[in-house]
Write a protein that holds these residues in place. Structure first.
Motif, PDB file in Angstrom:
ATOM      1  N   VAL A 197       0.862  -1.185   0.000  1.00 31.59           N
ATOM      2  CA  VAL A 197       0.000   0.000   0.000  1.00 31.59           C
ATOM      3  C   VAL A 197       0.896   1.232   0.000  1.00 31.59           C
ATOM      4  CG1 VAL A 197      -2.019  -0.951   1.135  1.00 31.59           C
ATOM      5  CG2 VAL A 197      -0.204  -0.005   2.506  1.00 31.59           C
ATOM      6  N   SER A 198       0.571   2.160  -0.853  1.00 34.18           N
ATOM      7  CA  SER A 198       1.346   3.388  -0.905  1.00 34.18           C
ATOM      8  C   SER A 198       0.794   4.341   0.135  1.00 34.18           C
ATOM      9  CB  SER A 198       1.219   4.013  -2.284  1.00 34.18           C
ATOM     10  OG  SER A 198      -0.137   4.286  -2.532  1.00 34.18           O
ATOM     11  N   GLN A 199       1.567   5.383   0.430  1.00 29.21           N
ATOM     12  CA  GLN A 199       1.087   6.372   1.369  1.00 29.21           C
ATOM     13  C   GLN A 199      -0.211   7.003   0.856  1.00 29.21           C
ATOM     14  OE1 GLN A 199       3.819   8.922   3.200  1.00 29.21           O
ATOM     15  NE2 GLN A 199       2.305  10.454   3.754  1.00 29.21           N
ATOM     16  N   SER A 200      -0.294   7.214  -0.453  1.00 32.07           N
ATOM     17  CA  SER A 200      -1.481   7.918  -0.950  1.00 32.07           C
ATOM     18  C   SER A 200      -2.737   7.059  -0.766  1.00 32.07           C
ATOM     19  CB  SER A 200      -1.295   8.326  -2.407  1.00 32.07           C
ATOM     20  OG  SER A 200      -1.361   7.204  -3.237  1.00 32.07           O
ATOM     21  N   LEU A 201      -2.548   5.746  -0.763  1.00 37.87           N
ATOM     22  CA  LEU A 201      -3.688   4.871  -0.521  1.00 37.87           C
ATOM     23  C   LEU A 201      -4.184   4.985   0.920  1.00 37.87           C
ATOM     24  CD1 LEU A 201      -3.241   1.945  -2.766  1.00 37.87           C
ATOM     25  CD2 LEU A 201      -4.933   1.734  -1.019  1.00 37.87           C
ATOM     26  N   VAL A 202      -3.227   5.033   1.853  1.00 41.68           N
ATOM     27  CA  VAL A 202      -3.594   5.197   3.263  1.00 41.68           C
ATOM     28  C   VAL A 202      -4.283   6.541   3.444  1.00 41.68           C
ATOM     29  CG1 VAL A 202      -2.708   5.288   5.620  1.00 41.68           C
ATOM     30  CG2 VAL A 202      -1.636   3.761   3.950  1.00 41.68           C
ATOM     31  N   VAL A 203      -3.723   7.555   2.785  1.00 40.58           N
ATOM     32  CA  VAL A 203      -4.303   8.895   2.868  1.00 40.58           C
ATOM     33  C   VAL A 203      -5.749   8.884   2.374  1.00 40.58           C
ATOM     34  CG1 VAL A 203      -4.207  11.185   1.791  1.00 40.58           C
ATOM     35  CG2 VAL A 203      -2.140  10.178   2.774  1.00 40.58           C
ATOM     36  N   ARG A 204      -5.974   8.203   1.248  1.00 42.20           N
ATOM     37  CA  ARG A 204      -7.340   8.161   0.719  1.00 42.20           C
ATOM     38  C   ARG A 204      -8.298   7.486   1.686  1.00 42.20           C
ATOM     39  NH1 ARG A 204      -6.905   5.831  -5.216  1.00 42.20           N
ATOM     40  NH2 ARG A 204      -9.133   5.471  -4.965  1.00 42.20           N
ATOM     41  N   ALA A 205      -7.814   6.396   2.300  1.00 35.40           N
ATOM     42  CA  ALA A 205      -8.680   5.692   3.248  1.00 35.40           C
ATOM     43  C   ALA A 205      -9.009   6.575   4.452  1.00 35.40           C
ATOM     44  CB  ALA A 205      -8.016   4.395   3.697  1.00 35.40           C
ATOM     45  N   ILE A 206      -8.004   7.272   4.966  1.00 38.35           N
ATOM     46  CA  ILE A 206      -8.259   8.146   6.122  1.00 38.35           C
ATOM     47  C   ILE A 206      -9.227   9.257   5.720  1.00 38.35           C
ATOM     48  CG2 ILE A 206      -7.233   9.758   7.774  1.00 38.35           C
ATOM     49  CD1 ILE A 206      -4.632   8.134   7.522  1.00 38.35           C
ATOM     50  N   ALA A 207      -9.016   9.801   4.524  1.00 35.29           N
ATOM     51  CA  ALA A 207      -9.886  10.880   4.057  1.00 35.29           C
ATOM     52  C   ALA A 207     -11.329  10.384   3.960  1.00 35.29           C
ATOM     53  CB  ALA A 207      -9.402  11.403   2.711  1.00 35.29           C
TER      54      ALA A 207
END
Ligand code: ZN
Lengths: 326, 529
Positions: free
Chosen positions: B151-161
């Motif tokens: 998982v990339s950071q941007s994927l984690v970011v999207r999930a948190i968002a």
């Protein structure tokens, strides 16, 4: 006197005048089972088990000269007595027991100790020299029970059904696919099989093995919810495109290692093997009571060293077995 | 630990982005703040400082699994992953741990660093014995710090968002820089937009970097050249210089705080107005031109920066964008405006060098100028839309890198050996030959550029076509032809071919070429400067 020796064409039994699973063309070949690394065309005559005859014929073609023998039935070849014992690897798989001048060798082929309703179960065969595979000859290979594997396949299939997807399960079309069909609950939904698997299924059914699964026709639509069984080569092929965004999985002992699954870009890996795991290999060696062991495929080095450190004479023999196994 | 190990397995079990986001969401929505914040911490690739030597970890696993050292080594070679090897080798698990992630991290994992060896050993064995196989695997990954799970950071970011309702940009910004994995940080992160208070810990926090895509297709497709800003593409260290609260912060793209390593830039910060953030490239520089990047590597390698190295390899910030101005986030303003403000605040004769703008009346003229890239020690052009906002992460459309074409040759695979780590069970490291007087001489080694599927095919080829072996190296039948791309070429007495190349990689498998069609030493010598 050694009952087997390594020649260019394969492992040769001099007193019996035959080869076992030769990779070159020979006069007389004794075949443990019909996988492509063991049953190669070009020899003048073949001997295999009753259960394995039709599968071997499928591999070799109608012209091949094949003699079949029942498990446990002894045959005299040259000066040697030869008997086939079930190896539990797939339908018709045999361990070859050779007896000559008071000495007994067992060439076990590929084998597994776990039960499998599609073939006769592995039987220990006491001997002086045991010739074994070591496809999964490392202690990281520890198989879950078939029941656990079945449950996780069911859970995966159900989740895909809920998501409206097809479940595309890849497996060796000869042996593994049939074992899966016997294991999976066909009441959960429609099961289709690739035609290569269907050809083998017909042979299994003719030997009295009950198998679920319908042949995949060309006209069908609406795969969502179905389980489709196919050979590993079909992954990412044009053939597989028809299933749309299916979830993909492979059933193999190699799925025990995460990297092998990820490299193949599969969604899931189910740890199901028709080979013995580490402890299975050691149990078979133990049960043979053999003074010495030949290790002929797979992780030969570690297996030989382990056996030597545990007081058993053992050598590694470089063969061409295991080359084509997925 | 149960939910976290399941999350790890779920992320690992799918190759589909949406399924990964769904798994992250499901976890984050249910998790307690004190667990969620640690999960995010590890998933975006943060790791604790080294906890213990992996040699000791291996030793205790070997004892617990009751296998000899050599067998552990053979297993590691087959698996290619240390944490996984241990998880697979330990005796079958009889139970699984109900204790939460933060317990294991705070009470067991982090204290490992200060504990004595007897305590460490006892804790590890206690952990292994109380966990199932999945949990052991995740736990070992946390210890070894190799917690990558696709998982990339941007994927984690999207999930948190998605969980919080905030914009991905706002979440990404909060995750930059230094923060403590505390429950209150998570509450702030997961809070609805607007309610999040700026925390004190965020003083020096940088913005997520905007990254460019390589230009594909013809440059003419970008439309009117008047709508674009053109700059040289510098080969330095991408960085943000932040000046807030009377302090200067220099951040790398890897979110590493580098302030202490560049005293020149710290001094520059003091000359700048309060409340600004500049995006640029740290470059070794003398007069009005860059020094070779190799000089920079000399400097980066040092723990202590003596006066001599500072004098020999001075650095500047080649600035090209302004993200914060007068303490306001100005990323939404057009590039043209941001560039003008940057020019206005740049102190004259300082370590801030404005990235020169390149002027060209047509794309064709720009194409001509691009030929100067190699002599200017740049990698080509950056093309940025003048009216564009500063975006988060890699986005298509507004920023393009138009790199100079790499050199390329067709060469024949002659040697192969197994890779390292996860690639240890495959032949992934290749040596390529080119023709010289009717013989293939080794020319370059390459490891990257092939798809997984191609790697498997080459691996199968190597296994079938090995002529002889020297240790791990397999000499194979010369049959496969690959197009190799590389960045630089020079004479070398240390190479058999007399030529050394920079960054060689496999650009394409030339199924259409036979080995005799590969390049010769003469055609390659013609590329030498
Ligand atoms: Zn087999």
């Amino acid at each position: 006197m050694p009952l087997l020796e390594l020649r260019d064409e394969g492992l040769y039994c001099a007193p019996g005048g035959f080869y076992i699973d030769p990779w070159g063309p020979v006069d007389r070949a004794v075949i443990t089972h019909a996988h492509p690394d063991r049953a190669r065309p070009g020899s003048k005559s073949y001997l295999t088990s009753n259960d394995g005859e039709a599968l071997l014929r499928m591999r070799l073609g109608p012209q091949a000269v094949i003699q079949a023998v029942a498990y446990g039935e002894s045959l005299t070849l040259g000066e040697a007595r030869v008997t086939a014992y079930p190896a539990g690897h797939m339908l018709g798989s045999a361990q070859i027991r050779i007896e000559h001048a008071g000495e007994v060798w067992v060439f076990s082929g590929d084998y597994k100790l776990a039960s499998d309703s599609t073939c006769a179960g592995w039987e220990p065969a006491p001997c002086d020299v045991f010739v074994t595979e070591a496809t999964f000859g490392l202690p990281i290979f520890r198989w879950p029970s078939a029941g656990e594997v079945r449950d996780s396949i069911h859970a995966w299939w159900r989740a895909n059904q809920q998501a409206g997807r097809a479940s595309l399960l890849f497996a060796n079309p000869l042996g593994k696919a049939q074992r899966l069909l016997a294991l999976i609950d066909s009441a959960l939904g429609p099961i289709f099989v690739h035609e290569e698997i269907e050809r083998v299924n017909q042979i299994y059914r003719a030997r009295g093995v009950q198998l679920a699964g319908a042949r995949l026709g060309d006209g069908e639509k609406g795969w969502a919810g179905a389980l489709v069984l196919a050979p590993p080569e079909a992954h990412a092929s044009a053939w597989a495109k028809r299933f749309g965004t299916a979830s993909t999985a492979l059933a193999s002992g190699w799925m025990r290692i995460r990297g092998t699954r990820r490299r193949r870009s599969l969604d899931r890996g189910f740890v199901l093997s028709d080979h013995a795991d580490w402890s299975g290999l050691l149990s078979a060696v133990e049960a043979s009571g053999a003074e010495s062991v030949w290790v002929v495929s797979g992780f030969r080095g570690p297996m030989v060293r382990w056996l030597a450190e545990h007081g058993r004479r053992s050598i590694s023999v470089d063969t061409r077995f295991g080359e084509a196994e997925p | 630990m149960k939910a976290f190990a399941e999350l790890y397995a779920a992320l690992d079990e799918t190759t589909k982005t949406n399924a990964k986001i769904a798994a992250l969401r499901a976890y984050l929505e249910k998790a307690q703040p004190e667990d969620a914040v640690w999960a995010v911490h590890f998933l975006i690739g943060r790791r604790p400082k080294r906890l213990l030597e992996s040699r000791k970890l291996a030793q205790w696993a070997i004892e617990e699994a009751a296998v000899p050292d050599w067998l552990f080594g053979d297993c590691y070679h087959a698996v290619g992953d240390f944490a996984e090897t241990i998880a697979l080798l330990l005796p079958p698990a009889g139970t699984s741990s109900e204790l939460p992630l933060h317990y294991w991290v705070q009470e067991r994992l982090l204290p490992l660093r200060e504990a004595d060896d007897d305590t460490r050993r006892a804790w590890l064995i206690e952990a292994w014995r109380s966990m199932d196989e999945r949990q052991r695997f995740a736990w070992n990954k946390l210890i070894t710090g190799e917690f990558r799970v696709g998982v990339s950071q941007s994927l984690v970011v999207r999930a948190i968002a998605e969980v919080s309702g905030a914009s991905p940009e706002a979440v990404a910004h909060q995750l930059m820089g230094e923060w403590q994995p505390t429950p209150s940080f998570w509450r702030q992160l997961a809070a609805a937009p607007g309610s999040a208070a700026e925390s004190d810990g965020g003083l020096g926090r940088p913005y997520p970097f905007c990254l460019a895509y390589p230009l594909d297709g013809e440059v003419e497709n970008l439309g009117d050249i008047q709508e674009w800003q053109m700059e040289w593409k510098w080969d330095g260290i991408r960085a943000q210089l932040i000046r807030r609260g009377g302090r200067t912060f220099i951040w790398s793209r890897g979110e590493e705080l580098m302030t202490g390593r560049f005293p020149e830039l710290e001094a520059l910060g003091a000359l700048l107005p309060e409340g600004i953030a500049i995006d640029g490239e740290v470059m070794p520089w003398r007069g009005d031109a860059p020094l070779p990047f190799a000089q920079m590597q000399r400097r980066i390698g040092r723990k202590v920066l003596g006066a001599r190295i500072l004098a020999e390899v001075p650095v500047v910030l080649v600035g090209f964008d302004l993200l914060e101005f007068e303490s306001q986030d100005v990323r939404e303003r057009p590039l043209k405006w941001r560039r003008a403000q940057l020019e206005a605040i740049a102190p004259p004769e300082s370590a801030l060098v404005l990235s020169p703008l390149v002027h060209a009346g047509s794309w064709d003229e720009l194409r001509q100028l691009r030929q100067q890239s190699r002599e200017r020690h740049v990698e080509g052009f950056m093309l940025k839309r003048l009216n564009s906002a500063y975006r988060v992460g890699r986005r298509r459309g507004d920023w393009w890198k138009w790199k100079i074409e790499p050199y390329s040759v067709d060469a024949v695979l002659i040697y192969a050996q197994p890779g390292n780590g996860r690639r240890a069970s495959l032949f992934t490291d290749y040596t390529f030959g080119i023709w010289e007087d009717g013989r293939l001489v080794p020319f370059a080694k390459a490891y990257s550029g092939l798809s997984d599927e191609e790697i498997r095919q080459v691996d199968a080829f190597v296994r079938r076509n090995t002529i002889e072996t020297f240790g791990p190296v397999h000499h194979v039948k010369p049959e496969l032809v690959f197009e190799l791309a590389f960045e630089g070429i020079q004479r070398s007495s240390r190479h058999r071919s007399g030529i050394a190349v920079r960054f060689p990689r496999m650009a394409r498998w030339r199924h259409d070429k036979r080995p005799e069609d590969a390049d010769t030493i003469e055609t390659i010598r013609a590329l030498l400067p």
